[in-house]
Design a protein around this motif. Structure first.
Motif, PDB file in Angstrom:
ATOM      1  N   ALA A  69       6.343  -1.733   3.814  1.00  0.00           N
ATOM      2  CA  ALA A  69       4.988  -2.078   3.394  1.00  0.00           C
ATOM      3  C   ALA A  69       4.024  -2.059   4.575  1.00  0.00           C
ATOM      4  O   ALA A  69       2.933  -1.496   4.501  1.00  0.00           O
ATOM      5  CB  ALA A  69       4.981  -3.453   2.730  1.00  0.00           C
ATOM      6  N   LEU A  70       4.438  -2.668   5.684  1.00  0.00           N
ATOM      7  CA  LEU A  70       3.569  -2.738   6.857  1.00  0.00           C
ATOM      8  C   LEU A  70       3.346  -1.365   7.470  1.00  0.00           C
ATOM      9  O   LEU A  70       2.225  -1.040   7.889  1.00  0.00           O
ATOM     10  CB  LEU A  70       4.172  -3.695   7.888  1.00  0.00           C
ATOM     11  CG  LEU A  70       4.175  -5.178   7.494  1.00  0.00           C
ATOM     12  CD1 LEU A  70       4.949  -5.998   8.520  1.00  0.00           C
ATOM     13  CD2 LEU A  70       2.757  -5.711   7.345  1.00  0.00           C
ATOM     14  N   GLN A  71       4.407  -0.567   7.541  1.00  0.00           N
ATOM     15  CA  GLN A  71       4.276   0.769   8.117  1.00  0.00           C
ATOM     16  C   GLN A  71       3.281   1.611   7.329  1.00  0.00           C
ATOM     17  O   GLN A  71       2.429   2.301   7.904  1.00  0.00           O
ATOM     18  CB  GLN A  71       5.634   1.455   8.170  1.00  0.00           C
ATOM     19  CG  GLN A  71       6.551   0.951   9.266  1.00  0.00           C
ATOM     20  CD  GLN A  71       7.861   1.726   9.310  1.00  0.00           C
ATOM     21  OE1 GLN A  71       8.086   2.628   8.503  1.00  0.00           O
ATOM     22  NE2 GLN A  71       8.736   1.373  10.245  1.00  0.00           N
ATOM     23  N   TYR A  72       3.398   1.555   6.001  1.00  0.00           N
ATOM     24  CA  TYR A  72       2.481   2.359   5.192  1.00  0.00           C
ATOM     25  C   TYR A  72       1.053   1.824   5.306  1.00  0.00           C
ATOM     26  O   TYR A  72       0.101   2.602   5.437  1.00  0.00           O
ATOM     27  CB  TYR A  72       2.901   2.389   3.726  1.00  0.00           C
ATOM     28  CG  TYR A  72       2.072   3.381   2.940  1.00  0.00           C
ATOM     29  CD1 TYR A  72       2.381   4.733   2.977  1.00  0.00           C
ATOM     30  CD2 TYR A  72       0.943   2.979   2.229  1.00  0.00           C
ATOM     31  CE1 TYR A  72       1.599   5.671   2.305  1.00  0.00           C
ATOM     32  CE2 TYR A  72       0.162   3.898   1.555  1.00  0.00           C
ATOM     33  CZ  TYR A  72       0.497   5.244   1.599  1.00  0.00           C
ATOM     34  OH  TYR A  72      -0.285   6.155   0.950  1.00  0.00           O
ATOM     35  N   ALA A  73       0.889   0.505   5.234  1.00  0.00           N
ATOM     36  CA  ALA A  73      -0.445  -0.073   5.302  1.00  0.00           C
ATOM     37  C   ALA A  73      -1.126   0.264   6.624  1.00  0.00           C
ATOM     38  O   ALA A  73      -2.330   0.559   6.662  1.00  0.00           O
ATOM     39  CB  ALA A  73      -0.373  -1.589   5.116  1.00  0.00           C
ATOM     40  N   LEU A  74      -0.372   0.251   7.721  1.00  0.00           N
ATOM     41  CA  LEU A  74      -0.955   0.583   9.021  1.00  0.00           C
ATOM     42  C   LEU A  74      -1.346   2.061   9.095  1.00  0.00           C
ATOM     43  O   LEU A  74      -2.432   2.410   9.581  1.00  0.00           O
ATOM     44  CB  LEU A  74       0.031   0.237  10.137  1.00  0.00           C
ATOM     45  CG  LEU A  74       0.238  -1.263  10.399  1.00  0.00           C
ATOM     46  CD1 LEU A  74       1.357  -1.483  11.412  1.00  0.00           C
ATOM     47  CD2 LEU A  74      -1.053  -1.915  10.889  1.00  0.00           C
ATOM     48  N   ALA A  75      -0.464   2.938   8.612  1.00  0.00           N
ATOM     49  CA  ALA A  75      -0.776   4.366   8.638  1.00  0.00           C
ATOM     50  C   ALA A  75      -1.970   4.674   7.735  1.00  0.00           C
ATOM     51  O   ALA A  75      -2.875   5.445   8.108  1.00  0.00           O
ATOM     52  CB  ALA A  75       0.444   5.170   8.205  1.00  0.00           C
ATOM     53  N   TYR A  76      -1.986   4.079   6.565  1.00  0.00           N
ATOM     54  CA  TYR A  76      -3.082   4.297   5.628  1.00  0.00           C
ATOM     55  C   TYR A  76      -4.384   3.704   6.168  1.00  0.00           C
ATOM     56  O   TYR A  76      -5.442   4.345   6.120  1.00  0.00           O
ATOM     57  CB  TYR A  76      -2.726   3.670   4.281  1.00  0.00           C
ATOM     58  CG  TYR A  76      -3.822   3.730   3.261  1.00  0.00           C
ATOM     59  CD1 TYR A  76      -4.100   4.917   2.585  1.00  0.00           C
ATOM     60  CD2 TYR A  76      -4.591   2.607   2.964  1.00  0.00           C
ATOM     61  CE1 TYR A  76      -5.117   4.976   1.643  1.00  0.00           C
ATOM     62  CE2 TYR A  76      -5.600   2.654   2.033  1.00  0.00           C
ATOM     63  CZ  TYR A  76      -5.860   3.849   1.368  1.00  0.00           C
ATOM     64  OH  TYR A  76      -6.871   3.905   0.447  1.00  0.00           O
ATOM     65  N   GLY A  77      -4.310   2.480   6.692  1.00  0.00           N
ATOM     66  CA  GLY A  77      -5.503   1.834   7.230  1.00  0.00           C
ATOM     67  C   GLY A  77      -6.111   2.604   8.378  1.00  0.00           C
ATOM     68  O   GLY A  77      -7.340   2.718   8.489  1.00  0.00           O
ATOM     69  N   LYS A  78      -5.264   3.157   9.242  1.00  0.00           N
ATOM     70  CA  LYS A  78      -5.762   3.956  10.357  1.00  0.00           C
ATOM     71  C   LYS A  78      -6.508   5.187   9.865  1.00  0.00           C
ATOM     72  O   LYS A  78      -7.491   5.625  10.479  1.00  0.00           O
ATOM     73  CB  LYS A  78      -4.590   4.371  11.241  1.00  0.00           C
ATOM     74  CG  LYS A  78      -4.990   5.148  12.480  1.00  0.00           C
ATOM     75  CD  LYS A  78      -3.776   5.511  13.321  1.00  0.00           C
ATOM     76  CE  LYS A  78      -4.176   6.324  14.555  1.00  0.00           C
ATOM     77  NZ  LYS A  78      -2.991   6.689  15.377  1.00  0.00           N
ATOM     78  N   ALA A  79      -6.063   5.729   8.733  1.00  0.00           N
ATOM     79  CA  ALA A  79      -6.682   6.947   8.206  1.00  0.00           C
ATOM     80  C   ALA A  79      -8.012   6.683   7.506  1.00  0.00           C
ATOM     81  O   ALA A  79      -8.882   7.559   7.490  1.00  0.00           O
ATOM     82  CB  ALA A  79      -5.715   7.642   7.247  1.00  0.00           C
ATOM     83  N   ILE A  80      -8.191   5.483   6.920  1.00  0.00           N
ATOM     84  CA  ILE A  80      -9.342   5.300   6.039  1.00  0.00           C
ATOM     85  C   ILE A  80     -10.312   4.201   6.465  1.00  0.00           C
ATOM     86  O   ILE A  80     -11.355   4.043   5.818  1.00  0.00           O
ATOM     87  CB  ILE A  80      -8.889   5.022   4.584  1.00  0.00           C
ATOM     88  CG1 ILE A  80      -8.102   3.712   4.491  1.00  0.00           C
ATOM     89  CG2 ILE A  80      -8.058   6.159   4.043  1.00  0.00           C
ATOM     90  CD1 ILE A  80      -8.890   2.486   4.153  1.00  0.00           C
ATOM     91  N   TRP A  81     -10.027   3.439   7.528  1.00  0.00           N
ATOM     92  CA  TRP A  81     -10.835   2.246   7.774  1.00  0.00           C
ATOM     93  C   TRP A  81     -12.306   2.573   8.018  1.00  0.00           C
ATOM     94  O   TRP A  81     -13.201   1.833   7.567  1.00  0.00           O
ATOM     95  CB  TRP A  81     -10.255   1.430   8.931  1.00  0.00           C
ATOM     96  CG  TRP A  81     -10.474   2.001  10.305  1.00  0.00           C
ATOM     97  CD1 TRP A  81      -9.649   2.833  10.993  1.00  0.00           C
ATOM     98  CD2 TRP A  81     -11.602   1.751  11.156  1.00  0.00           C
ATOM     99  NE1 TRP A  81     -10.177   3.149  12.223  1.00  0.00           N
ATOM    100  CE2 TRP A  81     -11.382   2.491  12.356  1.00  0.00           C
ATOM    101  CE3 TRP A  81     -12.777   1.007  11.042  1.00  0.00           C
ATOM    102  CZ2 TRP A  81     -12.287   2.492  13.407  1.00  0.00           C
ATOM    103  CZ3 TRP A  81     -13.678   1.010  12.100  1.00  0.00           C
ATOM    104  CH2 TRP A  81     -13.430   1.731  13.263  1.00  0.00           C
ATOM    105  N   GLN A  82     -12.573   3.650   8.720  1.00  0.00           N
ATOM    106  CA  GLN A  82     -13.976   3.998   8.976  1.00  0.00           C
ATOM    107  C   GLN A  82     -14.704   4.341   7.675  1.00  0.00           C
ATOM    108  O   GLN A  82     -15.847   3.915   7.449  1.00  0.00           O
ATOM    109  CB  GLN A  82     -14.055   5.166   9.948  1.00  0.00           C
ATOM    110  CG  GLN A  82     -13.594   4.839  11.351  1.00  0.00           C
ATOM    111  CD  GLN A  82     -13.594   6.055  12.253  1.00  0.00           C
ATOM    112  OE1 GLN A  82     -13.282   7.169  11.826  1.00  0.00           O
ATOM    113  NE2 GLN A  82     -13.938   5.864  13.500  1.00  0.00           N
ATOM    114  N   ALA A  83     -14.031   5.108   6.803  1.00  0.00           N
ATOM    115  CA  ALA A  83     -14.640   5.465   5.521  1.00  0.00           C
ATOM    116  C   ALA A  83     -14.804   4.237   4.630  1.00  0.00           C
ATOM    117  O   ALA A  83     -15.772   4.150   3.864  1.00  0.00           O
ATOM    118  CB  ALA A  83     -13.790   6.519   4.812  1.00  0.00           C
TER     119      ALA A  83
END
Length: 359
Positions: A69-83
């Protein structure tokens, strides 16, 4: 008579409009247009835009766990946080800085015209479904019709020109053509359907509707004479309401990858159960913009059949469980059910077309 109107002259509407347009143009250039322009050259040269966010370099998603869960959330968050930050700023700015009568006139009718307008406005935004959700919520607060708001929402992913270009270079132009053709049907067809379902039957701007809207805003204490203070207040409220539940759902989906996608490989054939199961899983799962391209590329390389792959190509981007939760207060339950069923049905249609055409 003048005490109620004079404060509104403190900030000329043109200033708010100019700030909104500048925010949209600069923000989208920095977060979307410039990065995607350069990534298109990478896609053309390497026929890849990265590894699958679903599995990484592995052949299967990791087993359900807190670490997954944490690995996916971190990878996803890194990709979309600015947007996501941009989406929250724009979603609140729509309500505070733009004249509401403009939104009602352009997107408030329940005819096909407002649906087309919503879909066309989405093309330059190119956001993922979750990052576009705050803007959709803002449009609905300003009385945009359900169909036009949905057309804007779905158009961000399904009519995204950058994703279509990536898809052509990475998967092949026949996959891009399939996605574009069915994406147009999904965006404008579902928008039209939801407008047909909507209550009231207003076909355009109505002065009485606008007066009621302004009275409701004043009663709720949201009609601040200073639009920029109201913008900051709305942005903070939106972030506090949407972000916590969003993070929780992303974590849960990151942990549940192994259950939603239990098998990837040649055993996943064109059987209807595989196609239906993956179409539903795609509609629930959350990915960043264009994330479906490397996911489908990886699955096809592992031997998955074209039918299930096409279903995922259509259902992964437009909606997800977190984005549906973010707009849950903006639509009736029946409208959201129709939306999800429409997305899944279009996934099945894509699978059937891919099989018939021999993809």
């Amino acid at each position: 008579m003048t005490s109620a109107s004079e404060p509104r002259r403190l900030a000329h509407p043109a200033l708010g409009i100019a700030v909104f347009l500048a925010l949209a143009a600069i923000g989208l250039y920095y977060v979307k247009w410039s990065p995607y322009y350069h990534r298109a050259f990478v896609a053309a040269e390497t026929h890849s835009i990265g590894s699958s966010i679903l599995t990484g370099a592995a052949a299967q998603p990791p087993a359900a766990s807190l670490d997954a869960a944490l690995q996916y959330a971190l990878a996803y968050g890194k990709a979309i946080w600015q947007a996501m930050v941009l989406g929250l700023l724009l979603g609140s700015a729509v309500q505070a800085l733009l004249p509401r009568r403009w939104i009602v006139r352009a997107l408030g009718g329940t005819g096909l015209g407002s649906v087309v307008a919503g879909g066309l406005l989405s093309v330059p935004a190119m956001m993922c479904t979750c990052c576009a959700a705050p803007v959709v919520a803002g449009l609905r607060k300003c009385q945009a019709a359900p169909g036009s708001a949905v057309a804007f929402w779905l158009g961000n992913t399904m009519l995204n020109p950058a994703t279509l270009v990536f898809m052509g270079f990475v998967l092949g132009w026949h996959w891009m053509g399939l996605r574009l053709a069915l994406g147009v049907v999904l965006v404008f067809g579902l928008g039209w359907l939801l407008n047909r379902m909507s209550r009231g039957g207003q076909r355009g701007f109505d002065a009485g509707q606008m007066a009621v809207l302004q009275a409701q805003a004043q009663a709720a204490g949201l009609d601040d004479p200073n639009p920029f203070r109201r913008w900051l207040s709305l942005c903070a409220r939106m972030a506090l309401r949407l972000v916590p539940e969003y993070i929780v759902l992303v974590l849960l989906l990151g942990a549940a990858r192994a259950w939603l996608f239990p098998q990837i490989g040649p055993d996943v054939d064109n059987h209807i159960l595989w196609i239906l199961g993956l179409a539903v899983a795609g509609a629930l799962f959350v990915i960043p913009t264009a994330g479906e391209v490397p996911i489908v590329q990886a699955m096809l390389s592992l031997g998955m059949a074209a039918g299930p792959a096409a279903a995922l190509l259509m259902t992964l981007p437009p909606v997800s469980l977190p984005s549906l939760a973010m707009v849950a207060r903006s639509f009736r339950a029946a409208e959201l059910v129709a939306l999800v069923l429409g997305v899944v049905a279009m996934g099945l249609a894509a699978a059937g077309a891919a099989i018939v055409l021999g993809f």
